[in-house]
Design an enzyme around this catalytic site. Structure first.
Site, mmCIF file in Angstrom:
data_model
loop_
_atom_site.group_PDB
_atom_site.id
_atom_site.type_symbol
_atom_site.label_atom_id
_atom_site.label_comp_id
_atom_site.label_asym_id
_atom_site.label_seq_id
_atom_site.Cartn_x
_atom_site.Cartn_y
_atom_site.Cartn_z
ATOM 1 N N ARG A 58 0.818 -1.221 0.000
ATOM 2 C CA ARG A 58 0.000 0.000 0.000
ATOM 3 C C ARG A 58 0.848 1.266 0.000
ATOM 4 O O ARG A 58 0.409 2.306 -0.474
ATOM 5 C CB ARG A 58 -0.989 -0.034 1.175
ATOM 6 C CG ARG A 58 -2.250 -0.786 0.802
ATOM 7 C CD ARG A 58 -3.058 -1.137 2.012
ATOM 8 N NE ARG A 58 -2.419 -2.225 2.724
ATOM 9 C CZ ARG A 58 -2.501 -2.431 4.027
ATOM 10 N NH1 ARG A 58 -3.193 -1.623 4.773
ATOM 11 N NH2 ARG A 58 -1.893 -3.451 4.573
ATOM 12 N N GLU A 95 3.938 -8.564 16.696
ATOM 13 C CA GLU A 95 3.316 -9.022 17.937
ATOM 14 C C GLU A 95 3.578 -10.526 18.111
ATOM 15 O O GLU A 95 3.905 -10.985 19.191
ATOM 16 C CB GLU A 95 1.821 -8.728 17.868
ATOM 17 C CG GLU A 95 1.209 -8.521 19.221
ATOM 18 C CD GLU A 95 -0.248 -8.126 19.107
ATOM 19 O OE1 GLU A 95 -0.624 -7.573 18.053
ATOM 20 O OE2 GLU A 95 -0.986 -8.415 20.054
HETATM 21 P P1 AMP Z 1 3.311 -1.224 12.129
HETATM 22 O O1 AMP Z 1 4.621 -1.880 11.811
HETATM 23 O O2 AMP Z 1 2.658 -1.765 13.353
HETATM 24 O O3 AMP Z 1 3.423 0.302 12.170
HETATM 25 O O4 AMP Z 1 2.298 -1.609 10.977
HETATM 26 C C1 AMP Z 1 2.549 -1.093 9.762
HETATM 27 C C2 AMP Z 1 1.942 -1.757 8.583
HETATM 28 O O5 AMP Z 1 0.863 -2.650 8.846
HETATM 29 C C3 AMP Z 1 1.428 -0.633 7.752
HETATM 30 O O6 AMP Z 1 2.167 -0.670 6.554
HETATM 31 C C4 AMP Z 1 -0.026 -0.898 7.553
HETATM 32 O O7 AMP Z 1 -0.248 -1.018 6.171
HETATM 33 C C5 AMP Z 1 -0.344 -2.191 8.264
HETATM 34 N N1 AMP Z 1 -1.318 -2.019 9.362
HETATM 35 C C6 AMP Z 1 -1.070 -2.146 10.680
HETATM 36 N N2 AMP Z 1 -2.179 -1.962 11.411
HETATM 37 C C7 AMP Z 1 -3.157 -1.675 10.536
HETATM 38 C C8 AMP Z 1 -4.550 -1.354 10.656
HETATM 39 N N3 AMP Z 1 -5.187 -1.295 11.843
HETATM 40 N N4 AMP Z 1 -5.255 -1.115 9.532
HETATM 41 C C9 AMP Z 1 -4.630 -1.160 8.328
HETATM 42 N N5 AMP Z 1 -3.353 -1.459 8.139
HETATM 43 C C10 AMP Z 1 -2.608 -1.717 9.227
#
Ligand code: AMP
Length: 170
Positions: A58, A95
């Site tokens: 994305r 996680e």
């Molecule tokens: P993080 O590493 O936790 O910041 O997660 C980042 C990636 O996971 C991003 O590139 C998002 O596309 C996806 N992501 C994580 N949580 C969500 C969510 N609640 N809704 C949509 N995409 C998410």
């Protein structure tokens, strides 16, 4: 325009307890997509950058129109095994378990100024790994931009000292 109302919430995806922010409803709405991208582009109009790097998949959708409009080259950061030339990689914890992202070794030269883009900032683990990739190659991360930031997950705390922008916050 109320972009947040156009982004759809999908409860319990990809697993129970997660509210997934589904941007496909925004991408499908031509005016909303154009206006949101216009705002992202305007934010970075006067930044001194050499390249835009974005994270599969994305992040590519958000990063490529920005690269085209700002007249900068685009650098893909991908999941393991997708890039054909020599790569460097960084692992990071999720996680449950861990994940890895990769970049071509010759994508960045020392001193290159890179704007890093993804669709969403959640815990910040993914973007932090992307910052590490760029810095391993000697690049300078001059900005990190997102369409949407989930503030309650405190991703910014992992990115102290960097210039962070999110168009929308929740
Ligand atoms: P993080 O590493 O936790 O910041 O997660 C980042 C990636 O996971 C991003 O590139 C998002 O596309 C996806 N992501 C994580 N949580 C969500 C969510 N609640 N809704 C949509 N995409 C998410």
């Amino acid at each position: 325009m109320d972009f947040k109302a156009i982004i759809r919430d999908i409860p319990d995806f990809p697993r129970e307890g997660i509210i997934f922010k589904d941007i496909t409803t925004l991408l499908k709405d031509a005016k909303a997509f154009q206006e949101a991208m216009g705002k992202m582009i305007e934010h970075y109009r006067d930044y001194d950058i050499d390249y835009i790097a974005a994270i599969e998949a994305r992040g590519f959708i958000i990063g490529t129109p920005m690269a085209l409009e700002l007249g900068k080259g685009f650098i893909p950061i991908r999941k393991p095994g997708k890039l054909p030339a020599e790569t460097i990689s960084v692992s990071y914890d999720l996680e449950y378990g861990s994940n890895r992202i990769e970049m071509h070794k010759d994508a960045i030269k020392p001193g290159d100024k890179v704007l890093l883009i993804d669709d969403l900032l959640a815990t910040g683990g993914t973007i932090k790994a992307a910052v590490e990739l760029i810095e391993k190659l000697g690049g300078e991360v001059v900005g990190i931009g997102f369409l949407l930031e989930l503030q309650f997950l405190k991703g910014r705390e992992k990115l102290k000292g960097y210039d962070i922008f999110s168009l929308l916050q929740e």
